[in-house]
Each structure stands twice: as structure tokens, then as C-alpha cells.
Design an enzyme around this catalytic site. Structure first.
Site, PDB file in Angstrom:
ATOM      1  N   ASP A   9       2.153  -5.298  -2.073  1.00  0.00           N
ATOM      2  CA  ASP A   9       1.300  -4.186  -1.678  1.00  0.00           C
ATOM      3  C   ASP A   9      -0.146  -4.628  -1.769  1.00  0.00           C
ATOM      4  O   ASP A   9      -0.462  -5.658  -2.375  1.00  0.00           O
ATOM      5  CB  ASP A   9       1.539  -3.001  -2.623  1.00  0.00           C
ATOM      6  CG  ASP A   9       0.710  -1.788  -2.228  1.00  0.00           C
ATOM      7  OD1 ASP A   9       0.631  -1.499  -1.022  1.00  0.00           O
ATOM      8  OD2 ASP A   9       0.126  -1.152  -3.109  1.00  0.00           O
ATOM      9  N   SER A  10      -1.035  -3.820  -1.206  1.00  0.00           N
ATOM     10  CA  SER A  10      -2.463  -4.117  -1.291  1.00  0.00           C
ATOM     11  C   SER A  10      -2.998  -3.871  -2.699  1.00  0.00           C
ATOM     12  O   SER A  10      -4.083  -4.308  -3.031  1.00  0.00           O
ATOM     13  CB  SER A  10      -3.206  -3.236  -0.293  1.00  0.00           C
ATOM     14  OG  SER A  10      -2.877  -1.882  -0.525  1.00  0.00           O
ATOM     15  N   TYR A  41      -6.695  -1.856   1.916  1.00  0.00           N
ATOM     16  CA  TYR A  41      -6.472  -2.522   3.198  1.00  0.00           C
ATOM     17  C   TYR A  41      -6.593  -1.510   4.357  1.00  0.00           C
ATOM     18  O   TYR A  41      -6.882  -1.897   5.475  1.00  0.00           O
ATOM     19  CB  TYR A  41      -5.045  -3.086   3.260  1.00  0.00           C
ATOM     20  CG  TYR A  41      -4.803  -4.378   2.515  1.00  0.00           C
ATOM     21  CD1 TYR A  41      -5.704  -4.894   1.587  1.00  0.00           C
ATOM     22  CD2 TYR A  41      -3.635  -5.095   2.770  1.00  0.00           C
ATOM     23  CE1 TYR A  41      -5.432  -6.082   0.931  1.00  0.00           C
ATOM     24  CE2 TYR A  41      -3.362  -6.289   2.118  1.00  0.00           C
ATOM     25  CZ  TYR A  41      -4.261  -6.776   1.194  1.00  0.00           C
ATOM     26  OH  TYR A  41      -3.993  -7.953   0.554  1.00  0.00           O
ATOM     27  N   GLY A  42      -6.317  -0.255   4.036  1.00  0.00           N
ATOM     28  CA  GLY A  42      -6.152   0.774   5.070  1.00  0.00           C
ATOM     29  C   GLY A  42      -7.354   1.012   5.956  1.00  0.00           C
ATOM     30  O   GLY A  42      -7.250   1.615   7.014  1.00  0.00           O
ATOM     31  N   CYS A  72       3.611  -1.853   1.296  1.00  0.00           N
ATOM     32  CA  CYS A  72       2.359  -1.311   1.837  1.00  0.00           C
ATOM     33  C   CYS A  72       2.560  -0.902   3.293  1.00  0.00           C
ATOM     34  O   CYS A  72       2.878  -1.730   4.147  1.00  0.00           O
ATOM     35  CB  CYS A  72       1.286  -2.395   1.743  1.00  0.00           C
ATOM     36  SG  CYS A  72      -0.285  -1.910   2.437  1.00  0.00           S
ATOM     37  N   ASN A  73       2.360   0.370   3.560  1.00  0.00           N
ATOM     38  CA  ASN A  73       2.526   0.876   4.926  1.00  0.00           C
ATOM     39  C   ASN A  73       1.534   0.217   5.881  1.00  0.00           C
ATOM     40  O   ASN A  73       1.858  -0.069   7.026  1.00  0.00           O
ATOM     41  CB  ASN A  73       2.289   2.389   4.964  1.00  0.00           C
ATOM     42  CG  ASN A  73       3.406   3.159   4.314  1.00  0.00           C
ATOM     43  OD1 ASN A  73       4.253   3.712   4.975  1.00  0.00           O
ATOM     44  ND2 ASN A  73       3.424   3.179   2.988  1.00  0.00           N
ATOM     45  N   THR A  74       0.325  -0.027   5.384  1.00  0.00           N
ATOM     46  CA  THR A  74      -0.713  -0.610   6.233  1.00  0.00           C
ATOM     47  C   THR A  74      -0.308  -2.015   6.675  1.00  0.00           C
ATOM     48  O   THR A  74      -0.401  -2.359   7.852  1.00  0.00           O
ATOM     49  CB  THR A  74      -2.053  -0.629   5.470  1.00  0.00           C
ATOM     50  OG1 THR A  74      -2.384   0.718   5.110  1.00  0.00           O
ATOM     51  CG2 THR A  74      -3.158  -1.225   6.292  1.00  0.00           C
ATOM     52  N   GLU A 151      -5.917   7.301  -6.958  1.00  0.00           N
ATOM     53  CA  GLU A 151      -6.341   6.284  -7.935  1.00  0.00           C
ATOM     54  C   GLU A 151      -7.162   6.926  -9.057  1.00  0.00           C
ATOM     55  O   GLU A 151      -7.151   6.473 -10.191  1.00  0.00           O
ATOM     56  CB  GLU A 151      -7.165   5.196  -7.242  1.00  0.00           C
ATOM     57  CG  GLU A 151      -6.393   4.473  -6.164  1.00  0.00           C
ATOM     58  CD  GLU A 151      -6.033   3.042  -6.515  1.00  0.00           C
ATOM     59  OE1 GLU A 151      -6.700   2.459  -7.367  1.00  0.00           O
ATOM     60  OE2 GLU A 151      -5.082   2.517  -5.903  1.00  0.00           O
ATOM     61  N   CYS A 183       2.235   6.330   3.292  1.00  0.00           N
ATOM     62  CA  CYS A 183       1.332   5.505   2.478  1.00  0.00           C
ATOM     63  C   CYS A 183       1.901   5.446   1.066  1.00  0.00           C
ATOM     64  O   CYS A 183       2.443   6.444   0.574  1.00  0.00           O
ATOM     65  CB  CYS A 183      -0.061   6.140   2.474  1.00  0.00           C
ATOM     66  SG  CYS A 183      -1.217   5.356   1.344  1.00  0.00           S
ATOM     67  N   THR A 184       1.763   4.279   0.441  1.00  0.00           N
ATOM     68  CA  THR A 184       2.301   4.086  -0.907  1.00  0.00           C
ATOM     69  C   THR A 184       1.845   5.139  -1.917  1.00  0.00           C
ATOM     70  O   THR A 184       2.574   5.470  -2.842  1.00  0.00           O
ATOM     71  CB  THR A 184       1.816   2.729  -1.455  1.00  0.00           C
ATOM     72  OG1 THR A 184       0.415   2.610  -1.181  1.00  0.00           O
ATOM     73  CG2 THR A 184       2.570   1.585  -0.839  1.00  0.00           C
ATOM     74  N   HIS A 185       0.613   5.620  -1.743  1.00  0.00           N
ATOM     75  CA  HIS A 185       0.040   6.524  -2.741  1.00  0.00           C
ATOM     76  C   HIS A 185       0.508   7.972  -2.610  1.00  0.00           C
ATOM     77  O   HIS A 185       0.433   8.739  -3.556  1.00  0.00           O
ATOM     78  CB  HIS A 185      -1.485   6.512  -2.637  1.00  0.00           C
ATOM     79  CG  HIS A 185      -2.115   5.251  -3.140  1.00  0.00           C
ATOM     80  ND1 HIS A 185      -1.787   4.013  -2.634  1.00  0.00           N
ATOM     81  CD2 HIS A 185      -3.043   5.037  -4.111  1.00  0.00           C
ATOM     82  CE1 HIS A 185      -2.509   3.092  -3.265  1.00  0.00           C
ATOM     83  NE2 HIS A 185      -3.273   3.683  -4.164  1.00  0.00           N
TER      84      HIS A 185
HETATM   85  N1  DGL Z   1      -0.926   0.419   0.279  1.00  0.00           N
HETATM   86  C1  DGL Z   1      -1.665   1.112   1.316  1.00  0.00           C
HETATM   87  C2  DGL Z   1      -0.668   1.803   2.251  1.00  0.00           C
HETATM   88  O1  DGL Z   1       0.465   2.076   1.914  1.00  0.00           O
HETATM   89  C3  DGL Z   1      -2.641   2.125   0.738  1.00  0.00           C
HETATM   90  C4  DGL Z   1      -3.812   1.488   0.007  1.00  0.00           C
HETATM   91  C5  DGL Z   1      -4.695   0.655   0.919  1.00  0.00           C
HETATM   92  O2  DGL Z   1      -5.366   1.197   1.808  1.00  0.00           O
HETATM   93  O3  DGL Z   1      -4.714  -0.557   0.717  1.00  0.00           O
HETATM   94  O4  DGL Z   1      -1.012   2.071   3.381  1.00  0.00           O
END
Ligand code: DGL
Length: 264
Positions: A9-10, A41-42, A72-74, A151, A183-185
Site C-alpha cells: 500500500d502507499s 499516492y491518490g 492500495c486502490n490507487t 489518518e 480506498c483503503t482508508h
Molecule cells: N491507499 C490509497 C488508496 O487506497 C489511499 C492513500 C493514498 O492516497 O495514498 O487509494
């Protein structure tokens, strides 16, 4: 097979996927990589995200992982090809898993998707959903403020509720019955998002879907760990392991040890 599952993940958010994996596959060894030095990363360009994804993939492959999970979805949205091209082991990603559950759940064939700007701009969820059913209409909305709010730990905060109302307005007026938390969050905001969206809307949490997909892949490829002894969990981060630990424990819902810092 004792080799670990590599999850990346990011940053810290992918631990929502790790948590689901630990519950679903309690004997699997896991190596997690969180790029805490370069998150988020998004909001970055496709080229930059692809470059980072390549580096992390190589790192995990050097640790002999048996399976790669792009939590990470991104990264899954914009760098899937880069990762699969590099990898001799199977690659699973949250987008395919989330899209499949959304297709299975929607009755009215109107699905909402929320995610980071990079994920939403890539249209990856709509493509993955249409791959299964081209009649489904997909309504997307990027929610860039959700990542920092999570966060910060504002999971049930008035500011987050107001932000959610504002972001969700556009998708909720499209008569959707299913909303993908892309998104992971976002799984951490599930209760708040559910209360804003209403009980009739089914929320697709890609973490749970991902754990199911991992289990069936391991089964099918006969790669499940045979020893039912306690697994080893190792976490690699690129910066500030203390912050990773405190936020990570909230994501994971349990104590987090064995955190190592990687210097590129
Ligand atoms: N992990 C990213 C996602 O799932 C979210 C955090 C980021 O923007 O890096 O898209």
C-alpha cells in the site's frame, strides 16, 4: 507453502486488508509494505504512481512472496499492468474484488464508487464493473479529504460527517443501492458513511472481498500454508515507524510489532 503473502500500500491504509486477511487466513505469513515516506499516492500522477509501484513490487518479490496483493486502490487503478508484467507470482487487487461484490449485490443496477482522485479519474472501477455487467450504471465521486481525516483519527467527527454529506450528495441522488468504498482508508469510516448514506445502501468494503479472493486463489493454486503454527507478520515502511505503529494499530485492531524501516 510457507512463503509469505506480500501486501502493499502507499502507507498505513492497506492494513485494513491485512486485518481481513488475518481473520480469513489465520495461518498465512504476511509481509506488508507501506510507503509512508511518499504517501499519499491518490493525488499524484500516473507516471509517479507506476514508478513507485514498480519499486515496491521488486522489493516484495525479492522477499520470495508467493502472492502479491495490491491493497492500495490507487496503485491497482493506475499501475496494475506494471505490477503484473513484473510479477512471476499471482497478483490480486482490491479493484477486481470490490467490483465483483458490487455486481453481485446491486439489484437496481445503479452503483456508486468513491475513492481518491487518481482512482476515480482512472475509471478503473467502472471498467471492472462493466466487464461483468455492462448494463450497470456507475456513478463516481472522489473524496480527497477522507484520507487525511481518517489518518487524524476523526472517524466519528462532525467535520467528517459534514464532509461525507457534501461528497456523497452527487452519488446519493442517483438512486444507487450499492456504494463501493474504493480506498483503503474508507472501511474505517463505514459506520459514518452508512449513517449518511442510509441503511438501505449496501456498502462494499473491498478489504473483506479481497480476503475472500485470496483464500480462493490459494486454494485453487494449492498454495495454502500447510503448517497450522502461528504465522510471522513483518511490516516494512519507508519513514516514521512510530506513527505507522500508532495509526496502524487502529487500522489493524491489534498490537503491531516487527516494523522495519527501508531506506531505498
Ligand atoms: N491507499 C490509497 C488508496 O487506497 C489511499 C492513500 C493514498 O492516497 O495514498 O487509494
Amino acid at each position: 507453502m510457507d512463503n509469505a503473502i506480500g501486501v502493499f500500500d502507499s502507507g498505513v491504509g492497506g492494513l485494513t486488508v491485512v486485518r481481513a486477511l488475518m481473520e480469513r487466513l489465520p495461518f498465512e505469513n504476511i509481509i506488508y509494505f507501506g510507503d509512508t515516506a511518499r504517501v499519499p499516492y491518490g493525488v499524484k500522477s500516473t507516471e509517479t504512481i507506476a514508478h513507485y509501484a514498480r519499486e515496491i513490487t521488486e522489493f516484495l518479490l525479492n522477499h520470495q512472496v508467493k502472492l502479491l496483493i495490491v491493497a492500495c486502490n490507487t496503485m491497482a487503478a493506475v499501475a496494475h499492468q506494471v505490477i503484473t508484467d513484473l510479477s512471476p507470482v499471482p497478483v490480486l487487487d482490491v479493484i477486481s474484488a470490490g467490483a465483483e461484490s458490487a455486481v453481485a449485490r446491486t439489484r437496481v443496477k445503479h452503483v456508486g464508487v468513491i475513492g481518491t482522485p487518481a482512482t476515480i479519474n482512472s475509471n478503473a472501477y467502472a471498467r471492472a464493473i462493466h466487464h461483468h455487467d455492462s448494463d450497470i450504471r456507475v456513478f463516481s465521486q472522489s473524496c480527497p479529504l477522507f484520507v487525511p481525516l481518517v489518518e487524524e483519527g476523526w472517524l466519528d467527527h462532525e467535520v467528517t460527517r459534514l464532509t461525507a454529506r457534501e461528497y456523497l450528495k452527487t452519488v446519493l441522488c442517483q438512486d444507487i443501492d450499492t456504494l463501493v468504498l474504493g480506498c483503503t482508508h474508507y472501511p474505517l469510516l463505514k459506520p459514518l458513511i452508512q449513517s449518511v448514506a442510509g441503511e438501505s445502501i449496501s456498502l462494499v468494503d473491498s478489504a473483506g472481498a479481497m480476503a475472500e479472493a485470496t483464500s480462493s486463489t490459494l486454494q485453487r493454486m494449492k498454495m495454502k500454508r500447510v503448517h497450522e503454527t502461528p504465522p510471522v507478520y513483518t511490516y516494512y515502511v519507508t519513514d516514521v515507524p512510530l506513527r505507522f505503529q500508532s495509526i496502524g494499530e487502529r487500522f489493524l485492531g491489534r498490537a503491531l510489532a516487527n516494523v522495519r524501516v527501508v531506506k531505498w
